[in-house]
Design a protein around this motif. Structure first.
Motif, PDB file in Angstrom:
ATOM      1  N   UNK A   1       0.848  -1.188   0.000  1.00  0.00           N
ATOM      2  CA  UNK A   1       0.000   0.000   0.000  1.00  0.00           C
ATOM      3  C   UNK A   1       0.883   1.238   0.000  1.00  0.00           C
ATOM      4  N   UNK A   2       0.915   1.898  -1.140  1.00  0.00           N
ATOM      5  CA  UNK A   2       1.660   3.148  -1.249  1.00  0.00           C
ATOM      6  C   UNK A   2       0.702   4.284  -0.904  1.00  0.00           C
ATOM      7  N   UNK A   3       0.949   4.927   0.217  1.00  0.00           N
ATOM      8  CA  UNK A   3      -0.009   5.894   0.750  1.00  0.00           C
ATOM      9  C   UNK A   3      -0.188   7.093  -0.171  1.00  0.00           C
TER      10      UNK A   3
ATOM     11  N   UNK B   1       5.513   4.721   2.422  1.00  0.00           N
ATOM     12  CA  UNK B   1       5.051   5.951   3.042  1.00  0.00           C
ATOM     13  C   UNK B   1       5.425   7.140   2.177  1.00  0.00           C
ATOM     14  N   UNK B   2       4.425   7.890   1.742  1.00  0.00           N
ATOM     15  CA  UNK B   2       4.664   9.146   1.052  1.00  0.00           C
ATOM     16  C   UNK B   2       3.406   9.987   1.131  1.00  0.00           C
ATOM     17  N   UNK B   3       3.565  11.267   0.864  1.00  0.00           N
ATOM     18  CA  UNK B   3       2.437  12.185   0.866  1.00  0.00           C
ATOM     19  C   UNK B   3       2.340  12.901  -0.474  1.00  0.00           C
TER      20      UNK B   3
ATOM     21  N   UNK C   1       4.673  14.756  -5.084  1.00  0.00           N
ATOM     22  CA  UNK C   1       4.941  14.003  -3.862  1.00  0.00           C
ATOM     23  C   UNK C   1       5.809  14.883  -2.966  1.00  0.00           C
ATOM     24  N   UNK C   2       5.214  15.295  -1.870  1.00  0.00           N
ATOM     25  CA  UNK C   2       5.778  16.382  -1.067  1.00  0.00           C
ATOM     26  C   UNK C   2       6.319  15.851   0.257  1.00  0.00           C
TER      27      UNK C   2
ATOM     28  N   UNK D   1      -0.847  15.040   2.171  1.00  0.00           N
ATOM     29  CA  UNK D   1      -1.803  14.054   2.648  1.00  0.00           C
ATOM     30  C   UNK D   1      -1.405  12.690   2.094  1.00  0.00           C
ATOM     31  N   UNK D   2      -1.741  11.614   2.791  1.00  0.00           N
ATOM     32  CA  UNK D   2      -2.488  11.515   4.047  1.00  0.00           C
ATOM     33  C   UNK D   2      -1.567  11.645   5.263  1.00  0.00           C
TER      34      UNK D   2
END
Length: 307
Positions: A192-194, A220-222, A247-248, A254-255
């Protein structure tokens, strides 16, 4: 379950070459692999992914030495598949698996992250095929992944973790759920790539709570919500969106990562959570301070994180 997991039921947090802007095995604009490894250590991580095959050394003894001298460990490798296209895709996938899983498994990795082919090229932004799959293509897709997952388990003792992706056929919530319905949990589960799931409006925590048995691995990414709607409205190719900063750096997007880490830790604290901020094309001096701050943010926002 490890003793550390018993003492601290949090997820193991790691990072990946992608967080240093590495998308290809050989690109002179990317950070050299030795510098990547040194900066991973300086950022405070112990777990990494292999990244594109050929970026890090492919000789298992050399790679073991390079990681070992730095106190690093390998969580997974990555391959790319296109099973919806037909039977001829099997050999392509298995040839990659033999190389990547063959190397990663020798260093103790138990996971293979599998990314589907994109309908729009991440190298040229060319539209390669329709954006959606037919029912027959869905059937081929599911059957191919289950075959791969079974073979990986039997041959290498590794588990397939499927990665939904922007500009691929499996990106929205409905598409991810259909993929899960088309596949066998014994052989195929989710990385699951967030960020990629949020890219198309997916609710990560809701998916985790509704399909806990299918969560095998985390990236994990936003995503930047102030840029996202412009990207979607104007049909900006993913590679261009990455160059624009879609992708920040956490916690500016988010999330929220803490609720996701905590929800997955309740399922299984031995699941990996690998920071993977898409930064291809960035200046080589940019990733290191971001990686260090991201780790500090994750360990500061939840007690369910461990090395």
């Amino acid at each position: 379950m490890s003793n550390e997991a018993v003492d601290n039921p949090g997820l193991r947090i790691g990072t990946a070459p992608d967080s240093w802007g590495v998308w290809f095995a050989d690109d002179p604009k990317q950070v050299p692999w030795e510098r990547f490894l040194d900066e991973v250590v300086a950022s405070g991580y112990e777990w990494i992914e292999l990244g594109p095959y050929g970026y890090l050394p492919t000789d298992p003894h050399q790679l073991e030495d390079e990681l070992g001298t730095r106190g690093l460990k390998l969580s997974a490798g990555t391959v790319f598949t296109g099973f919806h296209k037909g039977e001829e895709q099997w050999q392509r996938a298995w040839d990659q698996a033999l190389a990547v899983a063959g190397l990663a498994s020798q260093l103790g990795a138990q996971h293979l992250v599998v990314i589907p082919d994109l309908w729009r090229s991440d190298a040229t932004s060319e539209v390669l095929e329709p954006r959606t799959l037919s029912d027959e293509q869905w059937r081929k897709l599911g059957a191919g992944h289950d075959r791969l997952g079974k073979a990986l388990l039997e041959e290498f003792g590794m588990r397939q973790q499927f990665h939904s992706h922007a500009d691929s056929h499996i990106g929205t919530t409905r598409e991810v759920l259909r993929f899960l319905d088309e596949t066998d949990p014994r052989y195929t589960n989710l990385c699951l790539d967030t960020g990629h799931f949020a890219y198309y409006g997916g609710d990560n925590v809701k998916l985790i709570e509704e399909r806990p048995e299918r969560i095998g691995y985390l990236h994990l990414k936003q995503v930047d919500p102030t840029l996202l709607f412009d990207v979607l409205k104007n049909d900006v190719p993913f590679a261009e969106a990455v160059a624009e900063g879609i992708m920040i750096e956490p916690p500016h997007g988010i999330p929220d990562l803490a609720p996701i880490i905590e929800a997955v830790a309740r399922i299984d604290p031995d699941i990996f959570a690998i920071v993977e901020q898409d930064m291809y094309g960035c200046d080589v001096d940019r990733p290191f301070p971001i990686a260090r701050r991201t780790r500090e943010h994750i360990f500061g926002c939840t007690h369910l994180a461990r090395t």
